[in-house]
Structure formats: C-alpha cells, structure tokens
Design a protein around this motif. Structure first.
Motif, PDB file in Angstrom:
ATOM      1  N   THR A   7      11.687   5.765  59.084  1.00  0.00           N
ATOM      2  CA  THR A   7      10.295   5.415  58.796  1.00  0.00           C
ATOM      3  C   THR A   7       9.825   6.205  57.577  1.00  0.00           C
ATOM      4  O   THR A   7      10.490   7.157  57.154  1.00  0.00           O
ATOM      5  N   VAL A  21       3.004   7.757  65.783  1.00  0.00           N
ATOM      6  CA  VAL A  21       3.938   6.819  65.138  1.00  0.00           C
ATOM      7  C   VAL A  21       5.346   7.429  65.100  1.00  0.00           C
ATOM      8  O   VAL A  21       6.344   6.724  65.305  1.00  0.00           O
ATOM      9  N   ARG A  24       6.749   7.149  68.672  1.00  0.00           N
ATOM     10  CA  ARG A  24       7.140   5.767  68.993  1.00  0.00           C
ATOM     11  C   ARG A  24       8.384   5.361  68.217  1.00  0.00           C
ATOM     12  O   ARG A  24       9.260   4.688  68.750  1.00  0.00           O
ATOM     13  N   ALA A  25       8.463   5.779  66.951  1.00  0.00           N
ATOM     14  CA  ALA A  25       9.646   5.461  66.150  1.00  0.00           C
ATOM     15  C   ALA A  25      10.879   6.111  66.792  1.00  0.00           C
ATOM     16  O   ALA A  25      11.912   5.458  66.951  1.00  0.00           O
ATOM     17  N   LEU A  28      12.608   4.394  69.695  1.00  0.00           N
ATOM     18  CA  LEU A  28      13.329   3.142  69.440  1.00  0.00           C
ATOM     19  C   LEU A  28      14.820   3.368  69.142  1.00  0.00           C
ATOM     20  O   LEU A  28      15.567   2.415  68.917  1.00  0.00           O
ATOM     21  N   VAL A  92      10.938   1.247  60.765  1.00  0.00           N
ATOM     22  CA  VAL A  92       9.624   1.229  61.416  1.00  0.00           C
ATOM     23  C   VAL A  92       8.539   1.435  60.371  1.00  0.00           C
ATOM     24  O   VAL A  92       8.610   2.377  59.575  1.00  0.00           O
ATOM     25  N   GLU A  95       1.515  -1.256  61.121  1.00  0.00           N
ATOM     26  CA  GLU A  95       1.210  -2.698  61.112  1.00  0.00           C
ATOM     27  C   GLU A  95       0.386  -3.126  59.888  1.00  0.00           C
ATOM     28  O   GLU A  95       0.308  -4.316  59.583  1.00  0.00           O
ATOM     29  N   ARG A  98       2.507  -5.224  57.855  1.00  0.00           N
ATOM     30  CA  ARG A  98       3.147  -6.356  58.545  1.00  0.00           C
ATOM     31  C   ARG A  98       3.614  -7.445  57.572  1.00  0.00           C
ATOM     32  O   ARG A  98       2.841  -7.889  56.718  1.00  0.00           O
ATOM     33  N   VAL A 111      10.514  -3.253  62.444  1.00  0.00           N
ATOM     34  CA  VAL A 111       9.500  -3.162  63.499  1.00  0.00           C
ATOM     35  C   VAL A 111       8.199  -2.635  62.901  1.00  0.00           C
ATOM     36  O   VAL A 111       8.202  -1.633  62.185  1.00  0.00           O
ATOM     37  N   TYR A 112       7.103  -3.309  63.188  1.00  0.00           N
ATOM     38  CA  TYR A 112       5.781  -2.847  62.742  1.00  0.00           C
ATOM     39  C   TYR A 112       5.046  -2.311  63.963  1.00  0.00           C
ATOM     40  O   TYR A 112       4.947  -3.013  64.975  1.00  0.00           O
ATOM     41  N   LEU A 113       4.537  -1.096  63.870  1.00  0.00           N
ATOM     42  CA  LEU A 113       3.850  -0.495  65.015  1.00  0.00           C
ATOM     43  C   LEU A 113       2.342  -0.440  64.780  1.00  0.00           C
ATOM     44  O   LEU A 113       1.903  -0.179  63.648  1.00  0.00           O
TER      45      LEU A 113
END
Ligand code: CTP
Length: 132
Positions: A7, A21, A24-25, A28, A92, A95, A98, A111-113
């Motif tokens: 990321t 973030v 969460r990254a 994954l 990552v 968003e 996006r 992946v967009y968070l």
C-alpha cells in the motif's frame, strides 16, 4: 507461498485513519510493504510540504508491528515497478482512488478500502493551527 500486500500513502501527522488502513491492509495477507511518499512527491501531489520529513514518516510507519517493509515512493508513475519489485499479490488503496488502479489487475489483486470517517491530516493541521 506467503501473500504480500502493498500500500502507499504520505502518512503525515500519523492518525487513527492511517492506523486502520494499515491494520486492514495487513489482514489481507502475510507480509505488508508500505510505500511512503517522498517529500517532493507530496509537494507535487498535495501542494504543501509535509509536517514530518520522509525519513521521519518512514521511521514511524516502519516501527509498526503490522509493517514488514517500508520504502520511499518517489513517483506515482512507478506503481507497477514497485508492485513487481516487492512481488506484491495485493495492492491496497483508499476508496478515494477507486477504479484508478484497476490497470494493475493483470499482475495483482487490487483492493480499495473505505476511509475512516471524519479524520485526515489536512483537517488535523487546520485544527491545530486554528487552536490557541
Ligand atoms: N486514510 C484512511 N482514512 C482516513 C485518512 C486516510 O483510510 N481518514 C488512508 C488513505 O485512504 C490512504 C492512507 O490512509 O490509504 C494514507 O493517506 P494520506 O493521504 O497520507 O492521509 P490523509 O489523512 O488523507 O491526508 P491528507 O489530508 O493530507 O490528504
């Protein structure tokens, strides 16, 4: 094979939105690599000097237990090179980007968070500079 996540961000004036973030990254995959925007890139991208220098931001992000490796992101145009260099399986992004990085879907999962609501470095700088 361990799954590598990559990321990117400036991560200036580190706050809980940054922490979330990164957490969460990390969740994954097995290994998290973070590209921290160079001072010059930040100036081009956001039109201001970061409060903390790239070496300070790198030290902060690199000290987090979820982060396995950090590097300085010199240019937005080098994303593909960085993804390949760090053998990332997952990219990552927040968003707010996006769709902008879907082109890398040929070499990794994209992946967009969602962003953490109601906090940003810009808002913090404004809040701090208007207090007192
Ligand atoms: N981020 C987030 N939630 C927030 C703020 C940032 O999830 N409330 C994420 C961004 O989506 C990005 C990473 O944190 O993936 C780094 O964002 P950065 O641009 O450095 O932070 P901001 O607080 O958005 O900074 P600024 O106000 O300068 O744009």
């Amino acid at each position: 094979m361990p799954r590598t996540v990559i990321t990117f961000g400036t991560f200036d004036v580190f706050h809980v939105g940054h922490l979330r973030v990164i957490e969460r990254a990390a969740s994954l995959g097995d290994r998290l690599v973070v590209g921290v925007s160079a001072d010059a890139l930040n100036l081009r991208k956001k039109g201001r000097e970061p409060v903390f220098s790239e070496s300070e931001r790198l030290a902060i992000i690199g000290a987090l237990r979820m982060v396995d490796e950090v590097f300085v992101e010199e240019s937005l145009e080098q994303k593909r090179e960085y993804i390949e260099r760090y053998a990332a399986d997952v990219l990552v992004m927040g968003e707010d980007w996006r769709g902008k990085f879907d082109e890398f879907g040929d070499i990794c999962e994209v992946v967009y968070l969602p962003r953490t609501p109601a906090i940003s470095t810009t808002a913090l700088i404004e809040k701090i500079s208007s207090s007192g």
